[in-house]
Design a protein around this motif. Structure first.
Motif, PDB file in Angstrom:
ATOM      1  N   THR A 151       3.628   0.687  -0.411  1.00  0.00           N
ATOM      2  CA  THR A 151       3.839   0.546   1.028  1.00  0.00           C
ATOM      3  C   THR A 151       2.574   0.043   1.716  1.00  0.00           C
ATOM      4  OG1 THR A 151       5.449   2.350   0.983  1.00  0.00           O
ATOM      5  CG2 THR A 151       4.541   1.752   3.128  1.00  0.00           C
ATOM      6  N   LEU A 152       1.439   0.653   1.387  1.00  0.00           N
ATOM      7  CA  LEU A 152       0.180   0.242   1.996  1.00  0.00           C
ATOM      8  C   LEU A 152      -0.185  -1.187   1.624  1.00  0.00           C
ATOM      9  CD1 LEU A 152      -2.105   3.407   1.727  1.00  0.00           C
ATOM     10  CD2 LEU A 152      -0.542   2.716   3.555  1.00  0.00           C
ATOM     11  N   ILE A 188       1.728  -3.490   3.892  1.00  0.00           N
ATOM     12  CA  ILE A 188       1.207  -3.486   5.264  1.00  0.00           C
ATOM     13  C   ILE A 188      -0.085  -4.282   5.357  1.00  0.00           C
ATOM     14  CG2 ILE A 188       0.215  -2.012   7.056  1.00  0.00           C
ATOM     15  CD1 ILE A 188       2.180   0.172   6.177  1.00  0.00           C
ATOM     16  N   GLN A 230      -0.970  -7.810   7.387  1.00  0.00           N
ATOM     17  CA  GLN A 230      -1.993  -7.830   8.421  1.00  0.00           C
ATOM     18  C   GLN A 230      -3.056  -8.894   8.145  1.00  0.00           C
ATOM     19  OE1 GLN A 230      -2.168  -5.784  11.383  1.00  0.00           O
ATOM     20  NE2 GLN A 230      -0.021  -5.687  10.741  1.00  0.00           N
ATOM     21  N   VAL A 246      -3.639   1.186   9.285  1.00  0.00           N
ATOM     22  CA  VAL A 246      -3.247   1.900   8.064  1.00  0.00           C
ATOM     23  C   VAL A 246      -3.478   3.397   8.228  1.00  0.00           C
ATOM     24  CG1 VAL A 246      -3.789   2.242   5.618  1.00  0.00           C
ATOM     25  CG2 VAL A 246      -3.598  -0.075   6.547  1.00  0.00           C
ATOM     26  N   PHE A 277      -0.760   4.815  10.545  1.00  0.00           N
ATOM     27  CA  PHE A 277       0.544   4.801   9.866  1.00  0.00           C
ATOM     28  C   PHE A 277       0.643   5.949   8.864  1.00  0.00           C
ATOM     29  CE2 PHE A 277       2.965   3.670   6.083  1.00  0.00           C
ATOM     30  CZ  PHE A 277       4.210   3.395   6.618  1.00  0.00           C
TER      31      PHE A 277
END
Length: 546
Positions: free
Chosen positions: A384-385, A388, A392, A406, A409
């Motif tokens: 997931t990270l 993201i 970005q 991050v 989130f």
């Protein structure tokens, strides 16, 4: 008779259910490689593990010098002539059970008939009346039937064993109802209840818990044929409240030398509310025998279920690992002004380390991160990270802003995970910007030696309003920046000594990524890694943007 029913087959229950494999060739190959006739995916199975060859006298199983062996009925063999009902296992006597049949079995019909066969045997005892002591020798016949039941596919046999146990016990004792309880951690849970007419009982509120407790505490059978004559049991609240006239409780235990608390599988409970029980010595012996043999069958069935669940979990983990590997598969960009090398080695099937690299007009962007924990949960957060951060970077967001996003989130999702990470940008002219979020310090290897890039911030996911700032430095052609996760520096040898920052710095002077990881592996000296290891290197070449 249908000639196909005479075809020798192998049967087993895998993740996709029951399987039947006809032995319709002169030679059947078994192994992990995809070109084998029977493909077994467990890692303990060799690529070319075994052969089953057709002979004039039947079929022979031959081990092909496998790494972990071939087993027939639990015994390791190099070759063996197969008999109908033999259990074949490859790689371990605890591996998937494959049964050889000289003709096509009818497992569903056999399981359904199990209770009828055993009840017929009991019926012979019942028909002997007062002279049935003479039938003690027929206990061996009952044992034979129960032993034959072991040949049933254990993955689906538990319910049949429970039904057979209750039906046999109720008919033998002439009680009105029976229950089987199975152990779940530190308590007993109702697995099945039956009335004498065969109807199911779905609750156990009217039984004698005192009788069950007595049998459990003594780890032996507890029998009261008439509670009107037993003053002790007759005074129990559970006996009086439920008007129980006779009660029999027999612990179901594994066959083991220490048939104590930890060997308990469950409990057989029988009772009547209308009439007293009248069991002879042979009845007691036979009831004990049924309970003992049924416990062995149940133990086998429960172990098979556990093994099947473990195989399914392993297969699901393998699928997850494949998906995770696809998500983490990074095509490192080829650039005129910098070169990239990266490796990650999870200590489990999947892990929480990841790296990424993106080339944009204003330079090369790199991220290395380490999510807390290991295994599936860490890998989900890592994937997931990664998504993201990648998005970005492509959107041109500043590095401190990416770190802040991050952090917020991860903190807001309340998943109990945090992460350390390095965000780094290398410009065409050698200008370096980096944000260290609680990660071990990157190393800068240059002609003058190896130094740490010291500036750092808090890790992400711990404090919602943590502030993140970037640090800067200038590098020259030939300089290298190495970013590792703590699985590298915290790797321990058998003496529990860590690889450490000093060894990492020393290795960075002379070695590149593969060399450094090779030194870590040598340092472990066979000791299993306790954390994921990731190492990324950026070498600045100094070529200007065209």
């Amino acid at each position: 008779m249908d000639s196909s029913s005479l075809q020798p087959v192998l049967t087993y229950t895998g993740a996709d259910g029951a399987c039947t494999v006809p032995l319709d060739r002169d030679s059947i190959s078994i192994g992990r490689q995809a070109d084998q006739h029977i493909v077994l995916t467990e890692s303990i199975v060799s690529r070319h593990h075994a052969l089953i060859n057709r002979l004039d006298a039947g079929y022979e199983l031959i081990d092909q010098n496998s790494s972990h062996g071939t087993f027939v009925n639990g015994e390791r063999i190099s070759r063996a002539l197969l008999r109908s009902g033999d259990v074949l296992q490859f790689g371990s006597p605890r591996a998937l059970r494959i049964v050889f049949h000289s003709s096509l079995p009818a497992p569903v019909k056999l399981q359904a008939a199990l209770s009828e066969d055993l009840l017929t045997a009991i019926g012979r005892f019942s028909s002997l009346g007062d002279g049935r002591h003479t039938a003690a020798i027929e206990i061996e016949q009952l044992n034979f039937l129960l032993n034959a039941a072991r040949r049933l596919n254990a993955g689906n046999a538990k319910e049949d064993i429970l039904h057979a146990l209750l039906q046999l016990s109720i008919q033998l004792t002439s009680v009105e109802r029976g229950f089987v309880f199975l152990r779940s951690t530190d308590r007993l849970e109702l697995a099945l209840g039956l009335r004498s007419d065969g109807t199911a009982i779905n609750e156990d509120s009217t039984i004698s818990r005192s009788a069950m407790d007595r049998a459990m505490k003594s780890a032996s059978r507890f029998l009261v044929s008439d509670t009107h004559e037993d003053l002790d049991a007759g005074a129990w609240n559970s006996i009086q409240a439920n008007s129980i006239r006779c009660v029999y409780c027999i612990p179901l235990r594994k066959r083991a030398k220490d048939a104590a608390e930890n060997g308990l599988l469950g409990l057989l409970y029988l009772d009547s509310q209308l009439s007293a029980g009248h069991l002879t010595q042979i009845d007691h012996q036979l009831l004990d025998n049924i309970a003992t043999e049924a416990a062995t069958l149940l133990d086998n069935a429960l172990l098979a279920e556990a093994e099947l669940r473990a195989r399914q979990a392993a297969q699901e983990l393998a699928v997850a690992a494949k998906i995770h590997a696809g998500l983490m598969a990074i095509d490192l960009p080829t650039l005129p002004f910098a070169s990239l090398t990266a490796r990650t080695i999870p200590c489990n099937e999947i892990g929480g380390d990841f790296y990424d690299a993106v080339a944009l007009d204003d330079g090369l962007f790199v991220v290395v991160a380490d999510v807390s924990g290991k295994g599936v949960s860490a890998s989900i957060v890592a994937a997931t990270l990664q998504g993201i951060i990648h998005a970005q970077i492509l959107a041109g967001q500043p590095l401190p802003q990416i770190a802040d996003l991050v952090n917020r989130f991860l903190f807001s999702r309340n998943v109990g995970k945090y992460a350390t990470m390095i965000l780094l940008r290398v410009g065409h002219e050698g200008h370096v910007e980096y944000v260290n979020c609680g990660h071990i310090r990157p190393l800068l290897a240059s002609s003058s030696g190896v130094e740490s890039l010291e500036e750092a911030n808090l890790m992400v996911g711990l404090i919602a309003d943590a502030a993140y700032t970037a640090a800067h430095c200038q590098i020259a052609p030939g300089d290298r920046i190495l970013i590792a996760t703590d699985g590298v520096t915290e790797a321990e040898n058998p003496a529990e000594e860590p690889f450490g920052d000093a060894r990492f710095k020393s290795a960075a002077r002379l070695e590149r990524v593969d060399g450094i990881l090779g030194l870590v592996t040598s340092f472990l000296a066979g000791n299993p890694a306790q954390d994921d290891c990731t190492l990324l290197e950026v070498e600045f070449r100094g070529q200007k943007k065209p």
